[in-house]
Motif scaffolding. Sequence first.
Motif, PDB file in Angstrom:
ATOM      1  N   UNK A 123      -4.619  10.015 -18.276  1.00 51.77           N
ATOM      2  CA  UNK A 123      -4.246   9.344 -17.029  1.00 51.77           C
ATOM      3  C   UNK A 123      -3.903  10.436 -16.027  1.00 51.77           C
ATOM      4  N   UNK A 124      -4.427  10.301 -14.814  1.00 48.57           N
ATOM      5  CA  UNK A 124      -4.058  11.194 -13.722  1.00 48.57           C
ATOM      6  C   UNK A 124      -3.379  10.352 -12.650  1.00 48.57           C
ATOM      7  N   UNK A 125      -2.169  10.764 -12.279  1.00 53.87           N
ATOM      8  CA  UNK A 125      -1.398  10.010 -11.297  1.00 53.87           C
ATOM      9  C   UNK A 125      -0.889  10.947 -10.208  1.00 53.87           C
ATOM     10  N   UNK A 126      -0.973  10.487  -8.972  1.00 50.58           N
ATOM     11  CA  UNK A 126      -0.400  11.219  -7.837  1.00 50.58           C
ATOM     12  C   UNK A 126       1.006  10.697  -7.600  1.00 50.58           C
ATOM     13  N   UNK A 127       1.909  11.612  -7.253  1.00 53.40           N
ATOM     14  CA  UNK A 127       3.275  11.216  -6.899  1.00 53.40           C
ATOM     15  C   UNK A 127       3.787  12.205  -5.859  1.00 53.40           C
ATOM     16  N   UNK A 128       4.766  11.790  -5.108  1.00 53.96           N
ATOM     17  CA  UNK A 128       5.312  12.596  -4.024  1.00 53.96           C
ATOM     18  C   UNK A 128       6.688  13.161  -4.392  1.00 53.96           C
ATOM     19  N   UNK A 129       7.029  14.262  -3.760  1.00 55.88           N
ATOM     20  CA  UNK A 129       8.366  14.827  -3.923  1.00 55.88           C
ATOM     21  C   UNK A 129       9.431  13.916  -3.318  1.00 55.88           C
ATOM     22  N   UNK A 130       9.015  12.970  -2.480  1.00 53.96           N
ATOM     23  CA  UNK A 130       9.957  12.006  -1.912  1.00 53.96           C
ATOM     24  C   UNK A 130      10.384  10.965  -2.939  1.00 53.96           C
ATOM     25  N   UNK A 131       9.573  10.804  -3.983  1.00 51.13           N
ATOM     26  CA  UNK A 131       9.881   9.877  -5.078  1.00 51.13           C
ATOM     27  C   UNK A 131      10.674  10.622  -6.149  1.00 51.13           C
ATOM     28  N   UNK A 132      11.322   9.883  -7.024  1.00 49.50           N
ATOM     29  CA  UNK A 132      12.091  10.467  -8.118  1.00 49.50           C
ATOM     30  C   UNK A 132      11.137  10.809  -9.269  1.00 49.50           C
ATOM     31  N   UNK A 133      10.285  11.811  -9.036  1.00 49.87           N
ATOM     32  CA  UNK A 133       9.225  12.141  -9.991  1.00 49.87           C
ATOM     33  C   UNK A 133       9.765  12.673 -11.317  1.00 49.87           C
ATOM     34  N   UNK A 134      10.929  13.315 -11.325  1.00 51.43           N
ATOM     35  CA  UNK A 134      11.484  13.798 -12.602  1.00 51.43           C
ATOM     36  C   UNK A 134      11.876  12.612 -13.486  1.00 51.43           C
ATOM     37  N   UNK A 135      12.407  11.555 -12.888  1.00 53.11           N
ATOM     38  CA  UNK A 135      12.729  10.346 -13.657  1.00 53.11           C
ATOM     39  C   UNK A 135      11.453   9.673 -14.154  1.00 53.11           C
ATOM     40  N   UNK A 136      10.389   9.718 -13.342  1.00 49.32           N
ATOM     41  CA  UNK A 136       9.099   9.167 -13.758  1.00 49.32           C
ATOM     42  C   UNK A 136       8.551   9.914 -14.974  1.00 49.32           C
ATOM     43  N   UNK A 161       0.809  -1.216   0.000  1.00 44.65           N
ATOM     44  CA  UNK A 161       0.000   0.000   0.000  1.00 44.65           C
ATOM     45  C   UNK A 161       0.846   1.270   0.000  1.00 44.65           C
ATOM     46  N   UNK A 162       2.138   1.176   0.388  1.00 46.62           N
ATOM     47  CA  UNK A 162       2.960   2.391   0.432  1.00 46.62           C
ATOM     48  C   UNK A 162       4.321   2.271  -0.238  1.00 46.62           C
ATOM     49  N   UNK A 163       4.903   1.075  -0.297  1.00 46.10           N
ATOM     50  CA  UNK A 163       6.257   0.905  -0.837  1.00 46.10           C
ATOM     51  C   UNK A 163       6.254   0.991  -2.361  1.00 46.10           C
ATOM     52  N   UNK A 164       6.967   2.002  -2.880  1.00 45.54           N
ATOM     53  CA  UNK A 164       7.016   2.220  -4.321  1.00 45.54           C
ATOM     54  C   UNK A 164       8.225   1.639  -5.014  1.00 45.54           C
ATOM     55  N   UNK A 165       9.104   1.001  -4.240  1.00 43.52           N
ATOM     56  CA  UNK A 165      10.296   0.409  -4.840  1.00 43.52           C
ATOM     57  C   UNK A 165      11.379   1.447  -5.088  1.00 43.52           C
ATOM     58  N   UNK A 166      12.328   1.084  -5.951  1.00 37.79           N
ATOM     59  CA  UNK A 166      13.490   1.914  -6.260  1.00 37.79           C
ATOM     60  C   UNK A 166      13.068   3.320  -6.674  1.00 37.79           C
ATOM     61  N   UNK A 167      13.521   4.318  -5.931  1.00 39.10           N
ATOM     62  CA  UNK A 167      13.199   5.704  -6.249  1.00 39.10           C
ATOM     63  C   UNK A 167      11.753   6.074  -5.999  1.00 39.10           C
ATOM     64  N   UNK A 168      10.974   5.149  -5.456  1.00 34.79           N
ATOM     65  CA  UNK A 168       9.558   5.401  -5.228  1.00 34.79           C
ATOM     66  C   UNK A 168       8.726   5.371  -6.490  1.00 34.79           C
ATOM     67  N   UNK A 169       9.315   4.914  -7.606  1.00 32.18           N
ATOM     68  CA  UNK A 169       8.588   4.939  -8.884  1.00 32.18           C
ATOM     69  C   UNK A 169       8.485   3.577  -9.564  1.00 32.18           C
ATOM     70  N   UNK A 170       9.091   2.558  -9.013  1.00 28.89           N
ATOM     71  CA  UNK A 170       9.078   1.227  -9.634  1.00 28.89           C
ATOM     72  C   UNK A 170       7.644   0.707  -9.820  1.00 28.89           C
ATOM     73  N   UNK A 171       6.826   0.815  -8.783  1.00 29.19           N
ATOM     74  CA  UNK A 171       5.435   0.354  -8.870  1.00 29.19           C
ATOM     75  C   UNK A 171       4.647   1.263  -9.808  1.00 29.19           C
ATOM     76  N   UNK A 172       4.879   2.573  -9.713  1.00 28.32           N
ATOM     77  CA  UNK A 172       4.187   3.527 -10.588  1.00 28.32           C
ATOM     78  C   UNK A 172       4.467   3.228 -12.061  1.00 28.32           C
TER      79      UNK A 172
END
Length: 191
Positions: free
Chosen positions: A145-158, A117-128
């Motif tokens: 598509x609308x997706x939520x992402x956090x600043x704690x994740x590597x959102x620029x790489x996503x 429910x919370x672990x996003x994997x490597x960089x916080x984006x693997x599951x995304x």
Amino acid sequence: MQRNEQGRSYNNTYANIYKPAEDTFLLADVLSDARGDNALEIGTGSGYIASILARNFKNVIATDIDAKALFYAKSNYNMDNISYVCCDAADAIIGMRFDLIAINPPYMPSDSIKDRSIDGGNGGIEVAISMLKCASRLLADHGTIYMVISSLADYSRLISFIKDKLGLDALIIMKRAYWFEELFVIKIFNR
């Protein structure tokens, strides 16, 4: 006994299901006026976002990898135009295209996926990324598509992955700051 978002009591069987929080409500704000025929929510958790979509879409499919989450969602949001499907991302969905796909993925950076429910994997984006790969094949030509992402994740790489690997456009359309993170809603669409 604990209480869900409607104030109904439930036992600890549902304690690990992701309940609506800041990220959920941010996504709900973006989706509240969206309309169309077919909508998909990947990773429905509590079912709250599916219920928002069901107000303005003819058909809503809500998926989750956790059967308990789907039971919880259906017991709270048993609406005629929502179908609940147990699968990884949307792997079980074939032969359909969606006007709108909503994703609030697990996005906390983690070395391994212990809590789905919370672990996003490597960089916080693997599951995304996994969810987006699945979603992109189901997106209607005019869909979003609308997706939520956090600043704690590597959102620029996503965002780079979305543009470079999926061939889609992506824009951050909403931000909300909290004391420990900033949350973003990314709008993803065909070029």
